[in-house]
Design an enzyme around this catalytic site. Structure first.
Site, PDB file in Angstrom:
ATOM      1  N   HIS A  23     -23.136 -38.683  38.134  1.00 30.43           N
ATOM      2  CA  HIS A  23     -21.890 -38.419  39.557  1.00 30.43           C
ATOM      3  C   HIS A  23     -21.007 -38.645  39.284  1.00 30.43           C
ATOM      4  CE1 HIS A  23     -26.250 -38.039  41.894  1.00 30.43           C
ATOM      5  NE2 HIS A  23     -25.476 -37.295  41.368  1.00 30.43           N
ATOM      6  N   LYS A  47     -34.985 -30.997  52.848  1.00 34.08           N
ATOM      7  CA  LYS A  47     -35.564 -31.860  51.958  1.00 34.08           C
ATOM      8  C   LYS A  47     -35.909 -32.739  52.173  1.00 34.08           C
ATOM      9  CE  LYS A  47     -33.025 -31.376  47.935  1.00 34.08           C
ATOM     10  NZ  LYS A  47     -31.600 -31.572  47.077  1.00 34.08           N
ATOM     11  N   ARG A  96     -25.194 -30.729  33.705  1.00 30.42           N
ATOM     12  CA  ARG A  96     -25.964 -31.037  32.447  1.00 30.42           C
ATOM     13  C   ARG A  96     -26.234 -29.613  31.129  1.00 30.42           C
ATOM     14  NH1 ARG A  96     -29.195 -34.616  36.012  1.00 30.42           N
ATOM     15  NH2 ARG A  96     -29.497 -32.217  36.822  1.00 30.42           N
ATOM     16  N   SER A 134     -30.762 -38.529  38.881  1.00 26.27           N
ATOM     17  CA  SER A 134     -31.502 -39.168  40.319  1.00 26.27           C
ATOM     18  C   SER A 134     -32.659 -39.279  40.802  1.00 26.27           C
ATOM     19  CB  SER A 134     -30.978 -38.658  42.075  1.00 26.27           C
ATOM     20  OG  SER A 134     -29.409 -38.398  42.169  1.00 26.27           O
TER      21      SER A 134
HETATM   22  O1  PNS Z   1     -26.855 -30.932  44.031  1.00 25.37           O
HETATM   23  P1  PNS Z   1     -27.832 -30.438  45.159  1.00 25.37           P
HETATM   24  O2  PNS Z   1     -28.158 -31.398  46.503  1.00 25.37           O
HETATM   25  O3  PNS Z   1     -28.676 -29.963  45.546  1.00 25.37           O
HETATM   26  O4  PNS Z   1     -26.346 -29.861  46.342  1.00 25.37           O
HETATM   27  C1  PNS Z   1     -26.613 -29.203  47.739  1.00 25.37           C
HETATM   28  C2  PNS Z   1     -25.751 -28.615  47.872  1.00 25.37           C
HETATM   29  C3  PNS Z   1     -25.145 -29.050  49.828  1.00 25.37           C
HETATM   30  C4  PNS Z   1     -23.845 -28.415  47.743  1.00 25.37           C
HETATM   31  C5  PNS Z   1     -25.596 -27.365  47.918  1.00 25.37           C
HETATM   32  O5  PNS Z   1     -26.976 -26.643  48.130  1.00 25.37           O
HETATM   33  C6  PNS Z   1     -25.336 -26.197  47.708  1.00 25.37           C
HETATM   34  O6  PNS Z   1     -23.622 -25.096  47.120  1.00 25.37           O
HETATM   35  N1  PNS Z   1     -25.591 -25.616  49.103  1.00 25.37           N
HETATM   36  C7  PNS Z   1     -24.925 -24.180  49.931  1.00 25.37           C
HETATM   37  C8  PNS Z   1     -25.482 -24.231  51.630  1.00 25.37           C
HETATM   38  C9  PNS Z   1     -25.310 -25.402  52.347  1.00 25.37           C
HETATM   39  O7  PNS Z   1     -24.197 -25.198  52.433  1.00 25.37           O
HETATM   40  N2  PNS Z   1     -26.068 -26.165  52.412  1.00 25.37           N
HETATM   41  C10 PNS Z   1     -25.886 -27.471  53.592  1.00 25.37           C
HETATM   42  C11 PNS Z   1     -26.889 -28.105  54.165  1.00 25.37           C
HETATM   43  S1  PNS Z   1     -28.081 -28.719  52.385  1.00 25.37           S
END
Ligand code: PNS
Length: 167
Positions: A23, A47, A96, A134
């Site tokens: 990251h 989550k 990745r 992670s």
């Molecule tokens: O890497 P991650 O943790 O899966 O990414 C999270 C995130 C918010 C970047 C991805 O799930 C996303 O682009 N979601 C779009 C919907 C949104 O805004 N959700 C917000 C609450 S998770």
């Protein structure tokens, strides 16, 4: 000549549970490409996180302390709403492999539908960091292998993790 007056601000979102050197590499590259970068720790109610928000934030703040144009922020709403609020025109994510790409392509399409004016930029990760995640950090910590966890955590952040674990 472009008449686009939008600010050159970008947002790097994720769970960061915890932030890794993978990251950090993406964040550093984003900070060189954009005038202002927000590292956004998003809270997904469905989550389960290993680290609480306070710890995830502390790790991220420690990791990017030397980057003057990076701000760590957390939010419980939609990513695109936060991006709009912060005047970010670009969402940056690292990829990745093909699995990441398929996932991020879906997220990019989803976010583009919600906010057509915001672009998603996918940065391929550095080849040395392909195996960093992670999940690996959490796995190593679960078996008490702090030495190997430390190798894929940003410098000086294992101490923050150990503090939460011992609290
Ligand atoms: O890497 P991650 O943790 O899966 O990414 C999270 C995130 C918010 C970047 C991805 O799930 C996303 O682009 N979601 C779009 C919907 C949104 O805004 N959700 C917000 C609450 S998770």
């Amino acid at each position: 000549m472009s008449s686009d007056k939008r600010k050159r601000y970008a947002i790097v979102p994720g769970s960061f549970d915890p932030m890794t050197i993978g990251h950090l590499d993406i964040l550093r590259r984003a900070s060189e490409l954009y005038d202002k970068v927000y590292l956004a720790i998003l809270i997904n109610p469905s989550k389960d996180y290993l680290f609480n928000l306070e710890t995830r934030k502390k790790i991220a703040e420690k990791a990017c302390a030397d980057m003057q144009n990076v701000t760590v922020i957390d939010d419980g709403g939609l990513l695109v709403d936060l991006a709009r609020k912060l005047e970010c025109s670009v969402i940056i994510k690292g990829v990745r492999d093909e699995k990441d790409f398929i996932y991020e392509k879906q997220m990019a399409a989803y976010n583009k539908n919600l906010a057509p004016e915001i672009e998603t930029l996918l940065l391929p990760c550095h080849c040395d960091l392909l195996g960093v995640s992670s999940t690996k950090v959490r796995e190593l910590l679960s078996v008490g292998d702090y030495e190997n966890a430390k190798k894929i955590l940003p410098c000086g952040t294992i101490e923050i993790i150990l503090k939460q674990r011992n609290a």
